[in-house]
Design an enzyme around this catalytic site. Sequence first.
Site, PDB file in Angstrom:
ATOM      1  N   ASP A  21       0.855  -1.187   0.000  1.00 44.52           N
ATOM      2  CA  ASP A  21       0.000   0.000   0.000  1.00 44.52           C
ATOM      3  C   ASP A  21       0.894   1.240   0.000  1.00 44.52           C
ATOM      4  OD1 ASP A  21      -1.824   2.016   0.312  1.00 44.52           O
ATOM      5  OD2 ASP A  21      -2.514   1.398   2.300  1.00 44.52           O
ATOM      6  N   TYR A  74      -9.751  13.871 -11.151  1.00 40.44           N
ATOM      7  CA  TYR A  74      -8.584  13.224 -11.759  1.00 40.44           C
ATOM      8  C   TYR A  74      -7.549  14.264 -12.173  1.00 40.44           C
ATOM      9  CZ  TYR A  74      -5.762  10.657 -15.167  1.00 40.44           C
ATOM     10  OH  TYR A  74      -4.718  10.100 -15.872  1.00 40.44           O
ATOM     11  N   LYS A 107      -3.666  14.765 -10.886  1.00 43.97           N
ATOM     12  CA  LYS A 107      -2.528  14.667 -11.797  1.00 43.97           C
ATOM     13  C   LYS A 107      -1.783  15.996 -11.905  1.00 43.97           C
ATOM     14  CE  LYS A 107      -2.370  10.363 -13.214  1.00 43.97           C
ATOM     15  NZ  LYS A 107      -1.176   9.519 -12.977  1.00 43.97           N
TER      16      LYS A 107
END
Length: 232
Positions: free
Chosen positions: A59, A151, A155
């Site tokens: 993880d 998103y 990014k």
Amino acid sequence: MSTPRIVAVTGAHGILGSAVAKAAARQGAKVVLIDHAPRAPEGLVEACGRDALELSGVDLTDPAAARTAIDAAAARFGGLDALINVAGGFAWQTLADGDPAVWDRLYAMNVKTAANTARAAIPHLKASTAGRIVNIGANGAVKAGAGMGAYAASKAGVHRLTESLAEELKGQVTVNAVLPSIIDTPTNRADMPKADFASWVTPDELAAVILFLISAAASAVTGALIPVTGRV
């Protein structure tokens, strides 16, 4: 700087990650396959050579887990030359109708994983004569479309992390990011069945750019955000 010979790839079990790992192995690198999934796809480890190290079930949103994985890789091979942060995630949703938790999830998957692994790798990469970090940004974070808010924001965080870290490590480790458009994967084909797949970037095409960025030929390139948009 010499060509990297010990390369860690996060998200290595996915379509892009496996393409990058296999490309690095073909160039003679010892490859470390790091992924959150419990096991590698059949044949991947073998395709990366008998020296490949598989670290599954990691993880990377947990800084301690990231450090344990990176340190294990460095201990196995006596160092680390390059870190390629492919691990990440995607979700499409409008702000009005979407789940606020998705913002936290994508930030963790895209930004925290890259930051945690880079932090863990920095001491090892500084000790290398060819220290490299390559992150995966997104062309869609340069100008975001509808439904791309969470998103694109995550990014964009990867882009700023790349630039900042390149300044922190200037003269010691190069840090760059590739910014793909749509990658030609089975999932993307299923989601957009009427699209022109021939215009998309293939995983192998993107892997080739990433491998250039960790090569000796790219020793003077750092802090770059490189669009890899294919024919879109």
